[in-house]
Every structure is written in structure tokens, then in C-alpha cells.
Enzyme design. Sequence first.
Site, PDB file in Angstrom:
ATOM      1  CG  HIS A 127      -0.250  -0.035   2.536  1.00 13.38           C
ATOM      2  ND1 HIS A 127       0.211   1.092   3.178  1.00 13.38           N
ATOM      3  CD2 HIS A 127       0.067  -1.078   3.336  1.00 13.38           C
ATOM      4  CE1 HIS A 127       0.764   0.750   4.326  1.00 13.38           C
ATOM      5  NE2 HIS A 127       0.701  -0.567   4.446  1.00 13.38           N
ATOM      6  CG  ASP A 128      -0.288   4.287   1.300  1.00 11.35           C
ATOM      7  OD1 ASP A 128      -1.097   5.137   0.896  1.00 11.35           O
ATOM      8  OD2 ASP A 128      -0.552   3.484   2.215  1.00 11.35           O
ATOM      9  N   GLY A 179       4.948  -1.241   2.482  1.00 10.52           N
ATOM     10  CA  GLY A 179       4.177  -0.024   2.284  1.00 10.52           C
ATOM     11  C   GLY A 179       5.049   1.216   2.178  1.00 10.52           C
TER      12      GLY A 179
END
Length: 276
Positions: free
Chosen positions: A124-125, A142
Amino acid sequence: MHADAFIHPAAHVAPGASIGAGCRIGPGCVVSAEAVLEAGVELVAHVVIDGRAFIGAGAKIFPFATIGLPPQDLKYKGEPTGVSIGARTQVREHATIHRGSTGGDGMTRIGADCLVMCVAHVGHDCRIGDGVILVNNVMLAGHVEIGDFAVIQGGAAIQQFVRIGRMAMVAGMSGVERNVLPYGRAKGYRAKLHGLNTIAMRRRLGLSKDQVMVVARAVHDLYRGGRPEDHVEAIAAAHPGNALVSEILAFARNRGRHGLCPFGRAAEEEEGGEAA
């Protein structure tokens, strides 16, 4: 849905999904209502596109890849985050690319013309530039950032919030805990910098051997004694007007959470060494 898009009868495309001209969605694919597939996207078979996912024109997603599923983050509570995949990027079999989280800006981003090989994971991100290659089994935690045309070789693991500079190369099976300079070569169980990706600098940037050596000497001076961050201004004064050195120093100034990847003990012996 555009009139000339093809959707296999065994695929499920939720009402509301935006399917562009010339898209092909193969058997067993599942596409969410919030997904946007630009013109010419191909989902080969058994691909899952979940949530707010944007897939750029001409991208190709291979069987059993998943894009946009929720992040592996215990703080995530179903917020409306998303993922963006750039034009002409290929995502190979069993790769996983998770949507963003509220701990970032809510988006996971992969640029154009990238190649995400089999079983790679993009957490994520993450922010991945254009032309990046993630080889089989690469693991990005992440919030990892990777600059344009970087290459992360097979089985490498990148710790959360680490930054990999433009056109850098990380060797296979390396564990990267600190930031890797633009054009750097990092390798090792706990990765260290081992010179520059000189072949890429020559081929992609058209630099001469002498021009590459100027940059290599600047990087060696940056690491010569004490913390690299302490030598930035001296190196800048010694190389006025050199755009590549300035790019490297700007990266070094922005140390982030982890600071710079340390210099490998053998790197002095490899000055001028080449990497693919």
C-alpha cells in the site's frame, strides 16, 4: 462500457465499471464497479480488479494477478482509497498490488511502461515511477518509493518507507533497509552501495566513460569518512553545474526515515565497475 470492448461470458464486470475502447476481459476476471480501464487494456484471465482502480491505456494484466485489494495494514478500516497503474504497464502472473491507505495519500501508484513480474508484491501507498522493472518475487513494503527506470532484481525485499533513486539497481535477494541513491547499485543480505549502474547511465543517458567517472568520484567522496549527509555541500561546491551530481545530492539531503544505504567495503575496489 465501450461498444467494441470484449468481455468473456465467464467474466464478471460490475455495473458502473468504466471499460474503454478495445479492452479485452478474459474468462474468470472480476472487475469492480469503481474500476476504470482505459482504451486497449487486456485482462488475460482470472484477474481481480477491486475497489477504486485505474488501469492506464494499453496495460496488460496476466492470470491470477490482483490489483486494488485492501492493504495489509491493521489500521485500515475500509476507507475509500485506490490504486493507479500507468499506460502500457505489464503485471505478470500472481502479482499483488494493494490499494493505498489513510497513512499515505490514499493511493498506490505505478507509472507507465513498467514490468511487474510474477509473484511480485507492491504494498500500500508505494510510488513507482515510469519504466521500472520488478523481477520475480520482489517484495515492496508499504510507502516504498522507486524512481524511473530502476531495476529491482528477483527476491529483493524493500523495507517500508525506503526510497530507491532513479535508474538504481538492487541485486537479487537483497534486503534494503535504507535509501539507495539515484544510479546506485545496492546488494547484500543487508544491502550496501556497491558503485553505480554505469551501463544504464551510458546506454540510457548516452554518457561517456569520463562523464560517468566524474559522478562515481562524487559518490565516493560523499561516503569518504563520517556521514554522507555531512559532505553534501562540499560535493556540491566541487561539481557546480553537473546535473547528475546535483540530482544525487538532492536525494541525499532528503534523508527521510532511514538515511542512506551504507557503502560496501568492496565498493572501493569496484570503482568504474559495470552493472546491467
